[in-house]
Design a protein around this motif. Structure first.
Motif, PDB file in Angstrom:
ATOM      1  N   LEU A  36       0.823  -1.214   0.000  1.00  0.00           N
ATOM      2  CA  LEU A  36       0.000   0.000   0.000  1.00  0.00           C
ATOM      3  C   LEU A  36       0.857   1.264   0.000  1.00  0.00           C
ATOM      4  O   LEU A  36       0.554   2.236  -0.707  1.00  0.00           O
ATOM      5  N   LEU A  37       1.931   1.263   0.792  1.00  0.00           N
ATOM      6  CA  LEU A  37       2.817   2.431   0.814  1.00  0.00           C
ATOM      7  C   LEU A  37       3.492   2.635  -0.542  1.00  0.00           C
ATOM      8  O   LEU A  37       3.581   3.761  -1.049  1.00  0.00           O
ATOM      9  N   LEU A  38       3.974   1.568  -1.147  1.00  0.00           N
ATOM     10  CA  LEU A  38       4.608   1.679  -2.463  1.00  0.00           C
ATOM     11  C   LEU A  38       3.590   2.124  -3.535  1.00  0.00           C
ATOM     12  O   LEU A  38       3.891   2.961  -4.384  1.00  0.00           O
ATOM     13  N   GLY A  39       2.400   1.569  -3.505  1.00  0.00           N
ATOM     14  CA  GLY A  39       1.354   1.954  -4.472  1.00  0.00           C
ATOM     15  C   GLY A  39       0.944   3.411  -4.301  1.00  0.00           C
ATOM     16  O   GLY A  39       0.780   4.150  -5.281  1.00  0.00           O
ATOM     17  N   GLY A  40       0.777   3.822  -3.034  1.00  0.00           N
ATOM     18  CA  GLY A  40       0.421   5.233  -2.777  1.00  0.00           C
ATOM     19  C   GLY A  40       1.520   6.179  -3.238  1.00  0.00           C
ATOM     20  O   GLY A  40       1.251   7.242  -3.818  1.00  0.00           O
ATOM     21  N   GLY A  41       2.777   5.809  -3.010  1.00  0.00           N
ATOM     22  CA  GLY A  41       3.891   6.638  -3.471  1.00  0.00           C
ATOM     23  C   GLY A  41       3.944   6.722  -4.982  1.00  0.00           C
ATOM     24  O   GLY A  41       4.191   7.789  -5.561  1.00  0.00           O
ATOM     25  N   ILE A  43       1.385   6.354  -7.105  1.00  0.00           N
ATOM     26  CA  ILE A  43       0.267   7.191  -7.561  1.00  0.00           C
ATOM     27  C   ILE A  43       0.561   8.666  -7.275  1.00  0.00           C
ATOM     28  O   ILE A  43       0.289   9.540  -8.103  1.00  0.00           O
ATOM     29  N   GLY A  44       1.148   8.951  -6.120  1.00  0.00           N
ATOM     30  CA  GLY A  44       1.521  10.343  -5.808  1.00  0.00           C
ATOM     31  C   GLY A  44       2.520  10.902  -6.806  1.00  0.00           C
ATOM     32  O   GLY A  44       2.410  12.044  -7.252  1.00  0.00           O
ATOM     33  N   LEU A  45       3.514  10.106  -7.182  1.00  0.00           N
ATOM     34  CA  LEU A  45       4.496  10.541  -8.187  1.00  0.00           C
ATOM     35  C   LEU A  45       3.839  10.767  -9.540  1.00  0.00           C
ATOM     36  O   LEU A  45       4.182  11.707 -10.264  1.00  0.00           O
ATOM     37  N   LEU A  46       2.899   9.911  -9.903  1.00  0.00           N
ATOM     38  CA  LEU A  46       2.187  10.066 -11.176  1.00  0.00           C
ATOM     39  C   LEU A  46       1.385  11.362 -11.203  1.00  0.00           C
ATOM     40  O   LEU A  46       1.406  12.100 -12.189  1.00  0.00           O
ATOM     41  N   VAL A  47       0.693  11.672 -10.127  1.00  0.00           N
ATOM     42  CA  VAL A  47      -0.083  12.913 -10.043  1.00  0.00           C
ATOM     43  C   VAL A  47       0.843  14.122 -10.079  1.00  0.00           C
ATOM     44  O   VAL A  47       0.578  15.115 -10.776  1.00  0.00           O
ATOM     45  N   LEU A  48       1.943  14.051  -9.365  1.00  0.00           N
ATOM     46  CA  LEU A  48       2.910  15.146  -9.352  1.00  0.00           C
ATOM     47  C   LEU A  48       3.513  15.369 -10.748  1.00  0.00           C
ATOM     48  O   LEU A  48       3.633  16.498 -11.214  1.00  0.00           O
ATOM     49  N   ASN A  49       3.860  14.280 -11.432  1.00  0.00           N
ATOM     50  CA  ASN A  49       4.414  14.375 -12.775  1.00  0.00           C
ATOM     51  C   ASN A  49       3.395  14.983 -13.739  1.00  0.00           C
ATOM     52  O   ASN A  49       3.740  15.811 -14.587  1.00  0.00           O
ATOM     53  N   SER A  50       2.138  14.604 -13.637  1.00  0.00           N
ATOM     54  CA  SER A  50       1.090  15.168 -14.500  1.00  0.00           C
ATOM     55  C   SER A  50       0.912  16.654 -14.241  1.00  0.00           C
ATOM     56  O   SER A  50       0.766  17.445 -15.186  1.00  0.00           O
TER      57      SER A  50
END
Length: 180
Positions: A36-41, A43-50
């Motif tokens: 869950l921590l790796l998946g959340g990180g 997804i957070g990186l993907l949103v930040l990159n977008s």
């Protein structure tokens, strides 16, 4: 006696809190937490990159708009500079029927006049011009001058002649400014 010493007091109370035998911790909750921590990180990186990509595109659009507006401003400034150049002002003044002024006279604060005023010289080209209506100018037809346009003998004797009527001259058409 057993191989372990007997605990007393505070140490005995603390020893009761820990399990007596070696136990193995459950792996499933730990693995689930790590996933869950790796998946959340991720997804957070993907949103930040977008968000950064969107900001970069917006910045590029604003830079293009700024360049276009700067080019337009420079073109307008060139137009202003060309219209305010002394030779252009003199040409436009002559097109409007203006003539250079004569010698000026100056008034002192006490009311005395310094200098000798003189009227602006009248050229024969100014008196021969006829005022043409805009529709004649637009159609390119030549205006017909009548005998009443010629100066009268009384006007020639007048020391302060009236200024000639301005002639309607079409304004030169400039090419459109790029970027409009």
């Amino acid at each position: 006696m057993s191989g372990k010493p007997e605990l007393r007091g505070r140490a005995a109370r603390l020893a009761r809190l820990f399990p007596a035998g070696p136990r193995q911790a459950a792996r499933t909750p730990f693995v689930l937490l790590v996933v869950l921590l790796l998946g959340g990180g991720l997804i957070g990186l993907l949103v930040l990159n977008s968000a950064l990509s969107e900001g970069s595109f917006r910045k590029d659009d604003l830079e293009k708009e700024t360049k276009a507006l700067t080019d337009e401003e420079q073109a307008l400034q060139r137009d202003i500079d060309s219209y305010s150049a002394p030779d252009a002002l003199q040409r436009r003044a002559r097109e409007l029927g203006m003539v250079p002024g004569g010698d000026p006279a100056f008034l002192d604060p006490d009311g005395t006049v310094k200098g000798v005023p003189s009227a602006a010289p009248r050229s024969s080209a100014d008196t021969a011009r006829a005022v043409r209506p805009p529709e004649v100018i637009a159609s390119g037809l030549a205006a017909v001058t009548s005998a009443s346009d010629a100066p009268s003998p009384a006007a020639a004797a007048d020391p302060y002649p009236a200024a000639p009527a301005p002639t309607a001259v079409p304004t030169p058409v400039l090419p459109p400014t790029p970027g409009r």
